[in-house]
Structure formats: C-alpha cells, structure tokens
Design a protein around this motif. Structure first.
Motif, PDB file in Angstrom:
ATOM      1  N   ILE A  76       0.819  -1.215   0.000  1.00 30.64           N
ATOM      2  CA  ILE A  76       0.000   0.000   0.000  1.00 30.64           C
ATOM      3  C   ILE A  76       0.854   1.268   0.000  1.00 30.64           C
ATOM      4  CG2 ILE A  76      -2.081  -1.051   0.949  1.00 30.64           C
ATOM      5  CD1 ILE A  76      -1.198  -0.105   3.742  1.00 30.64           C
ATOM      6  N   THR A  77       2.152   1.115  -0.300  1.00 32.23           N
ATOM      7  CA  THR A  77       2.998   2.298  -0.470  1.00 32.23           C
ATOM      8  C   THR A  77       2.707   2.891  -1.844  1.00 32.23           C
ATOM      9  OG1 THR A  77       4.912   1.240  -1.531  1.00 32.23           O
ATOM     10  CG2 THR A  77       4.820   1.184   0.899  1.00 32.23           C
ATOM     11  N   PRO A  78       3.117   4.120  -2.103  1.00 26.85           N
ATOM     12  CA  PRO A  78       2.845   4.730  -3.407  1.00 26.85           C
ATOM     13  C   PRO A  78       3.776   4.278  -4.537  1.00 26.85           C
ATOM     14  CG  PRO A  78       3.739   6.370  -1.894  1.00 26.85           C
ATOM     15  CD  PRO A  78       3.596   5.092  -1.120  1.00 26.85           C
ATOM     16  N   ASP A  79       4.388   3.104  -4.405  1.00 27.18           N
ATOM     17  CA  ASP A  79       5.216   2.589  -5.489  1.00 27.18           C
ATOM     18  C   ASP A  79       4.337   2.364  -6.721  1.00 27.18           C
ATOM     19  OD1 ASP A  79       7.849   1.395  -6.416  1.00 27.18           O
ATOM     20  OD2 ASP A  79       6.471  -0.289  -6.755  1.00 27.18           O
ATOM     21  N   LEU A  80       4.784   2.874  -7.867  1.00 21.48           N
ATOM     22  CA  LEU A  80       3.972   2.798  -9.086  1.00 21.48           C
ATOM     23  C   LEU A  80       3.941   1.409  -9.704  1.00 21.48           C
ATOM     24  CD1 LEU A  80       5.029   6.170 -10.754  1.00 21.48           C
ATOM     25  CD2 LEU A  80       2.861   5.640  -9.629  1.00 21.48           C
ATOM     26  N   GLU A  81       4.965   0.608  -9.479  1.00 20.92           N
ATOM     27  CA  GLU A  81       5.046  -0.714 -10.109  1.00 20.92           C
ATOM     28  C   GLU A  81       4.426  -1.811  -9.245  1.00 20.92           C
ATOM     29  OE1 GLU A  81       7.282  -1.686 -12.917  1.00 20.92           O
ATOM     30  OE2 GLU A  81       7.552   0.401 -13.492  1.00 20.92           O
ATOM     31  N   THR A  82       4.720  -1.830  -7.952  1.00 23.54           N
ATOM     32  CA  THR A  82       4.291  -2.951  -7.109  1.00 23.54           C
ATOM     33  C   THR A  82       3.348  -2.524  -5.992  1.00 23.54           C
ATOM     34  OG1 THR A  82       6.164  -2.751  -5.579  1.00 23.54           O
ATOM     35  CG2 THR A  82       6.485  -4.140  -7.536  1.00 23.54           C
ATOM     36  N   GLY A  83       3.053  -1.260  -5.898  1.00 26.51           N
ATOM     37  CA  GLY A  83       2.235  -0.755  -4.798  1.00 26.51           C
ATOM     38  C   GLY A  83       0.964  -0.074  -5.247  1.00 26.51           C
ATOM     39  N   ALA A  84       0.478   0.830  -4.409  1.00 22.28           N
ATOM     40  CA  ALA A  84      -0.794   1.515  -4.637  1.00 22.28           C
ATOM     41  C   ALA A  84      -0.614   2.869  -5.316  1.00 22.28           C
ATOM     42  CB  ALA A  84      -1.514   1.693  -3.303  1.00 22.28           C
ATOM     43  N   GLY A  85       0.532   3.089  -5.933  1.00 20.86           N
ATOM     44  CA  GLY A  85       0.810   4.381  -6.547  1.00 20.86           C
ATOM     45  C   GLY A  85      -0.118   4.764  -7.685  1.00 20.86           C
ATOM     46  N   ARG A  86      -0.702   3.789  -8.350  1.00 23.32           N
ATOM     47  CA  ARG A  86      -1.629   4.076  -9.448  1.00 23.32           C
ATOM     48  C   ARG A  86      -3.093   3.967  -9.031  1.00 23.32           C
ATOM     49  NH1 ARG A  86       1.632   4.222 -14.012  1.00 23.32           N
ATOM     50  NH2 ARG A  86       3.484   2.918 -13.896  1.00 23.32           N
ATOM     51  N   TRP A  87      -3.332   3.574  -7.785  1.00 23.35           N
ATOM     52  CA  TRP A  87      -4.709   3.456  -7.301  1.00 23.35           C
ATOM     53  C   TRP A  87      -5.236   4.848  -6.966  1.00 23.35           C
ATOM     54  CZ3 TRP A  87      -4.042  -0.859  -3.064  1.00 23.35           C
ATOM     55  CH2 TRP A  87      -3.472  -1.990  -3.650  1.00 23.35           C
ATOM     56  N   THR A  88      -6.489   5.070  -7.231  1.00 24.96           N
ATOM     57  CA  THR A  88      -7.095   6.356  -6.883  1.00 24.96           C
ATOM     58  C   THR A  88      -7.444   6.357  -5.390  1.00 24.96           C
ATOM     59  OG1 THR A  88      -9.367   5.624  -7.301  1.00 24.96           O
ATOM     60  CG2 THR A  88      -8.122   6.525  -9.194  1.00 24.96           C
ATOM     61  N   ASP A  89      -7.675   7.540  -4.859  1.00 30.67           N
ATOM     62  CA  ASP A  89      -8.113   7.639  -3.466  1.00 30.67           C
ATOM     63  C   ASP A  89      -9.425   6.880  -3.280  1.00 30.67           C
ATOM     64  OD1 ASP A  89      -5.914   9.240  -3.115  1.00 30.67           O
ATOM     65  OD2 ASP A  89      -7.043  11.063  -2.630  1.00 30.67           O
ATOM     66  N   ALA A  90     -10.327   6.987  -4.242  1.00 31.12           N
ATOM     67  CA  ALA A  90     -11.618   6.292  -4.149  1.00 31.12           C
ATOM     68  C   ALA A  90     -11.418   4.777  -4.107  1.00 31.12           C
ATOM     69  CB  ALA A  90     -12.515   6.689  -5.321  1.00 31.12           C
ATOM     70  N   GLN A  91     -10.448   4.257  -4.860  1.00 33.49           N
ATOM     71  CA  GLN A  91     -10.179   2.813  -4.828  1.00 33.49           C
ATOM     72  C   GLN A  91      -9.646   2.387  -3.464  1.00 33.49           C
ATOM     73  OE1 GLN A  91      -7.596   2.757  -8.274  1.00 33.49           O
ATOM     74  NE2 GLN A  91      -9.111   1.609  -9.463  1.00 33.49           N
ATOM     75  N   LEU A  92      -8.754   3.175  -2.887  1.00 33.32           N
ATOM     76  CA  LEU A  92      -8.249   2.862  -1.551  1.00 33.32           C
ATOM     77  C   LEU A  92      -9.364   2.916  -0.505  1.00 33.32           C
ATOM     78  CD1 LEU A  92      -4.816   4.693  -1.573  1.00 33.32           C
ATOM     79  CD2 LEU A  92      -5.169   2.276  -1.107  1.00 33.32           C
ATOM     80  N   ILE A  93     -10.191   3.933  -0.586  1.00 31.75           N
ATOM     81  CA  ILE A  93     -11.291   4.083   0.365  1.00 31.75           C
ATOM     82  C   ILE A  93     -12.264   2.911   0.241  1.00 31.75           C
ATOM     83  CG2 ILE A  93     -13.340   5.481   0.880  1.00 31.75           C
ATOM     84  CD1 ILE A  93     -11.537   7.956   0.265  1.00 31.75           C
ATOM     85  N   ARG A  94     -12.558   2.509  -0.987  1.00 29.30           N
ATOM     86  CA  ARG A  94     -13.473   1.376  -1.206  1.00 29.30           C
ATOM     87  C   ARG A  94     -12.884   0.078  -0.638  1.00 29.30           C
ATOM     88  NH1 ARG A  94     -15.574  -0.894  -6.986  1.00 29.30           N
ATOM     89  NH2 ARG A  94     -17.299  -2.109  -6.173  1.00 29.30           N
ATOM     90  N   ALA A  95     -11.583  -0.108  -0.795  1.00 25.85           N
ATOM     91  CA  ALA A  95     -10.939  -1.302  -0.240  1.00 25.85           C
ATOM     92  C   ALA A  95     -11.002  -1.289   1.284  1.00 25.85           C
ATOM     93  CB  ALA A  95      -9.495  -1.394  -0.715  1.00 25.85           C
ATOM     94  N   ILE A  96     -10.727  -0.140   1.882  1.00 26.00           N
ATOM     95  CA  ILE A  96     -10.729  -0.021   3.333  1.00 26.00           C
ATOM     96  C   ILE A  96     -12.127  -0.234   3.901  1.00 26.00           C
ATOM     97  CG2 ILE A  96     -10.399   1.602   5.263  1.00 26.00           C
ATOM     98  CD1 ILE A  96      -8.130   2.878   3.508  1.00 26.00           C
ATOM     99  N   ARG A  97     -13.118   0.416   3.312  1.00 28.99           N
ATOM    100  CA  ARG A  97     -14.469   0.387   3.867  1.00 28.99           C
ATOM    101  C   ARG A  97     -15.333  -0.781   3.392  1.00 28.99           C
ATOM    102  NH1 ARG A  97     -16.664   6.484   3.313  1.00 28.99           N
ATOM    103  NH2 ARG A  97     -16.154   7.231   5.392  1.00 28.99           N
ATOM    104  N   GLU A  98     -15.148  -1.200   2.127  1.00 25.26           N
ATOM    105  CA  GLU A  98     -16.077  -2.171   1.544  1.00 25.26           C
ATOM    106  C   GLU A  98     -15.440  -3.514   1.198  1.00 25.26           C
ATOM    107  OE1 GLU A  98     -18.353  -0.463  -1.697  1.00 25.26           O
ATOM    108  OE2 GLU A  98     -17.986   1.538  -0.870  1.00 25.26           O
ATOM    109  N   GLY A  99     -14.115  -3.608   1.258  1.00 28.71           N
ATOM    110  CA  GLY A  99     -13.469  -4.867   0.933  1.00 28.71           C
ATOM    111  C   GLY A  99     -13.477  -5.183  -0.552  1.00 28.71           C
ATOM    112  N   ILE A 100     -13.455  -4.145  -1.381  1.00 27.56           N
ATOM    113  CA  ILE A 100     -13.383  -4.317  -2.833  1.00 27.56           C
ATOM    114  C   ILE A 100     -12.025  -3.778  -3.277  1.00 27.56           C
ATOM    115  CG2 ILE A 100     -14.408  -3.782  -5.081  1.00 27.56           C
ATOM    116  CD1 ILE A 100     -16.312  -5.344  -3.260  1.00 27.56           C
ATOM    117  N   GLY A 101     -11.218  -4.631  -3.909  1.00 32.55           N
ATOM    118  CA  GLY A 101      -9.883  -4.236  -4.328  1.00 32.55           C
ATOM    119  C   GLY A 101      -9.892  -3.229  -5.458  1.00 32.55           C
ATOM    120  N   HIS A 102      -8.737  -2.663  -5.739  1.00 35.06           N
ATOM    121  CA  HIS A 102      -8.614  -1.660  -6.809  1.00 35.06           C
ATOM    122  C   HIS A 102      -8.998  -2.239  -8.166  1.00 35.06           C
ATOM    123  CE1 HIS A 102      -4.840  -3.827  -7.212  1.00 35.06           C
ATOM    124  NE2 HIS A 102      -4.747  -3.322  -8.418  1.00 35.06           N
ATOM    125  N   ASP A 103      -8.900  -3.562  -8.298  1.00 38.06           N
ATOM    126  CA  ASP A 103      -9.244  -4.219  -9.561  1.00 38.06           C
ATOM    127  C   ASP A 103     -10.671  -4.760  -9.567  1.00 38.06           C
ATOM    128  OD1 ASP A 103      -8.880  -6.206  -7.695  1.00 38.06           O
ATOM    129  OD2 ASP A 103      -7.316  -7.269  -8.806  1.00 38.06           O
TER     130      ASP A 103
END
Length: 162
Positions: A76-103
């Motif tokens: 969940i670091t902002p690494d662009l290749e192996t982390g959450a660097g390309r995930w939007t804030d909404a995708q992170l929030i959805r994963a945290i609150r709803e259990g739906i991954g960025h994909d």
C-alpha cells in the motif's frame, strides 16, 4: 441591509464548500493506521522476533500472510510498479471500507473492512493521505485470490459515522 447581504453571501460560499471532499490530515491518518486500525501488522513484513514489530524500512510494502489460504496483504505504499501508486483515493477508500480491491475483486475477510466501514469520511481520507506520504517501496507479491472471498462478512457493512 448590507450587513444582511454580506452574511447571506458568506453562508452561500460556506455551504458550497461543505459538499466538496477535503483532503485528509496525514498526521491523523498516521495515528489511525498505526494505533487504531493496525494496518501495518499485515501490510508490512514483521521483524523476526517476538515483538511483532513491522520492519520500518518496509512499512506498507505488503506481506504474504498465509500461503495455504493464499492470503496476501498488498503493498500500500505509493510505489507505481508494485504498490498503490496508481490506485485512486476512491479505490483505496473502497478497499478499506467495503473490501473491494482496486481491480474490483472482493478482498478476503482477513481485511477487517466490516469494522472499518464505520470510519468517518475525514478519518478514511486521513488514512489515505498518510498512505500517500509513505516512501514508495518496491516489493513484488503474488496475486493470489484467497479462498474465503465467496464468504460474506458475518454482519452487514454499516454506514460511515458522521
């Protein structure tokens, strides 16, 4: 009359600003992610000792939690290749609150999203702001789909607190 018009203008401008998302407070997000939500006990490799302390240099880099049940806590670091660097804030929030991954796939129940579903908007934005402030860590992990994704949480998700 002029005073009343000024007050009315201020109220209109203030109410327009209320509907917009505000950026989170990284300091509050640090507190919440470390002390309350304990994000890094899963999303960081742990020291090889009895203290169960995350390795500081790999904070947020993800970890394999259980090979048998294919449980992986992603980077969940902002690494662009192996982390959450390309995930939007909404995708992170959805994963945290709803259990739906960025994909779009369901996350395993080891992610305690049923409990996190009640985080306030400000709190979850603060967690995201803090995650964005972490140094990027390149840490490639397997893309396993856990066995328990078909299971539903024992209790329904709750609305965020206000």
């Amino acid at each position: 009359m002029r005073h009343a018009a000024r007050v009315l203008c201020l109220l209109v401008f203030a109410s327009v600003g209320l509907g917009q998302a505000r950026p989170g407070d990284p300091a509050r997000g640090r507190y919440l992610s470390h002390a309350v939500c304990e994000c890094f006990e899963c999303h960081t490799p742990l020291e090889d000792n009895d203290l169960v302390q995350p390795i500081a240099s790999k904070l947020g880099a993800g970890d394999i939690l259980d090979k048998e049940h294919r449980q992986v806590a992603p980077n969940i670091t902002p690494d662009l290749e192996t982390g959450a660097g390309r995930w939007t804030d909404a995708q992170l929030i959805r994963a945290i609150r709803e259990g739906i991954g960025h994909d779009g796939r369901r996350l395993g129940l080891s992610m305690p999203y049923p409990a996190f579903s009640i985080l306030t908007d400000d709190d979850v934005r603060s967690i995201v702001a803090y995650l964005r402030s972490l140094p990027p860590v390149r840490h490639r992990l397997p893309h396993w789909i856990p066995f328990d994704v078909a299971e539903r949480p024992h209790e329904p998700l709750r609305r965020p607190a206000t």
